[in-house]
Scaffold this motif. Sequence first.
Motif, short mmCIF file in Angstrom:
data_model
loop_
_atom_site.label_atom_id
_atom_site.label_comp_id
_atom_site.label_asym_id
_atom_site.label_seq_id
_atom_site.Cartn_x
_atom_site.Cartn_y
_atom_site.Cartn_z
N GLU A 1 75.04 -18.61 -79.03
CA GLU A 1 74.62 -19.98 -78.72
C GLU A 1 75.81 -20.90 -78.46
O GLU A 1 75.73 -21.80 -77.61
N GLU A 2 76.90 -20.69 -79.17
CA GLU A 2 78.04 -21.60 -79.05
C GLU A 2 78.91 -21.30 -77.85
O GLU A 2 79.39 -22.22 -77.18
N THR A 3 79.15 -20.02 -77.56
CA THR A 3 80.05 -19.67 -76.46
C THR A 3 79.30 -19.41 -75.15
O THR A 3 79.89 -19.46 -74.07
N GLY A 4 78.00 -19.10 -75.23
CA GLY A 4 77.23 -18.76 -74.04
C GLY A 4 77.60 -17.40 -73.47
O GLY A 4 77.24 -17.07 -72.34
N THR A 5 78.31 -16.58 -74.27
CA THR A 5 78.75 -15.25 -73.85
C THR A 5 78.45 -14.26 -74.98
O THR A 5 78.06 -14.67 -76.08
N LEU B 1 66.06 -7.10 -75.49
CA LEU B 1 66.24 -7.80 -74.22
C LEU B 1 65.03 -8.65 -73.86
O LEU B 1 65.15 -9.62 -73.10
N ALA B 2 63.87 -8.33 -74.43
CA ALA B 2 62.63 -9.04 -74.11
C ALA B 2 62.40 -10.26 -75.00
O ALA B 2 61.43 -11.00 -74.78
N ILE B 3 63.25 -10.50 -75.99
CA ILE B 3 63.04 -11.66 -76.87
C ILE B 3 63.25 -12.96 -76.10
O ILE B 3 64.30 -13.20 -75.51
N LEU C 1 62.88 -17.56 -82.68
CA LEU C 1 63.47 -16.29 -83.11
C LEU C 1 64.90 -16.16 -82.61
O LEU C 1 65.80 -15.74 -83.35
N LEU C 2 65.16 -16.55 -81.38
CA LEU C 2 66.51 -16.50 -80.84
C LEU C 2 67.46 -17.40 -81.63
O LEU C 2 68.58 -17.01 -81.96
N SER C 3 66.99 -18.60 -81.96
CA SER C 3 67.81 -19.52 -82.73
C SER C 3 68.11 -18.95 -84.11
O SER C 3 69.24 -19.07 -84.62
N LYS D 1 71.29 -16.93 -77.61
CA LYS D 1 70.61 -17.50 -76.45
C LYS D 1 69.72 -16.44 -75.82
O LYS D 1 68.68 -16.74 -75.25
N SER D 2 70.18 -15.19 -75.92
CA SER D 2 69.47 -14.04 -75.39
C SER D 2 70.23 -12.82 -75.89
O SER D 2 71.15 -12.94 -76.70
N TYR D 3 69.86 -11.64 -75.38
CA TYR D 3 70.58 -10.41 -75.73
C TYR D 3 71.11 -9.75 -74.47
O TYR D 3 70.55 -9.90 -73.38
#
Length: 305
Positions: free
Chosen positions: A120-124, A265-267, A272-274, A279-281
């Motif tokens: 979430e913080e780096t976006g990577t 990958l489907a989340i 739940l992500l937070s 942000k994703s997987y």
Amino acid sequence: MRRGSFGRMVVGLLAILFVITASGCGSSEPTGGALPSRLRVGVVPNVSPEKQRALYEPLRTYLADRLEVEVELFVANNYAGVVAALVAKQVDVAYLGGLTYTQAAEQSPGVVPLVTEVDEETGTPRYWAAVVVRAEAPTKSVADVVAAGGRFAFGDVGSTSGSLYPRMMLVDAGAKCQPDDLNACPPLRNVTFTGGHDATAQAVLNSSVEAGGLELRILHRLERQGTVPKGALRVVEQREVMGYPWVARDGLDESARQKVTDAFLAITDPALLSLMRAKSYAAVSTADYTEVRQNAERLGLLTKR
């Protein structure tokens, strides 16, 4: 017996006890290459085990619903316990740090990484490890920490951002950390392992140590929760770390591994992500952890402790 040797013996005994406990749960081997009827999921305790278990309950529920199998969650008392359980095939899938993944793969080459969170913080797929001091301390850099020769806190010995990367920063700043005795890191007069990032933050905050290494996003979470007053701790250096991998044990069928990968990958549920700080997987491979492996070997952290 040196304190470092005694500590490693205690960790090893705890790991063995964890495996014995897990093994009493019975077999859930699949038939025909399918998922096990009971998917056993291990999680490293990067905060206290009881907090970690509660934190991951929504993920356990999601995986059970998505994969249509029973999902059983294990949180060991230390990182080595999860590695031992994974190597012994007492868990099928595990959430590890980069360091614990390389330790597990060293003992069981069939252990493979599947996915990591996009932070979430780096976006990577990377996040930050940091060395922190109290805000009022005159310390400006890790070189100052080393020169002062004071007390330093790591987290769990198997933690990537709480042990390996802070050690890398200390060594690069001139400390003579010893690969064969992890408690010796001159000129620092004392090195301690707190067991978790939250405990390291508290050790620095209450002046038990002058500096400590931890995962920066966990510090930010502690600040949001009010456990650590915002601004009370100051970062003197930080480095990017490849994200925590979800890994599959040796022998878990390829189709089962793909189903678990696809589930992550489907989340898309924001809550739940937070909860998972994601942000994703994203899918990962062994090559993504080359830097971790090389430095773990250099600093004496590759073998199980």
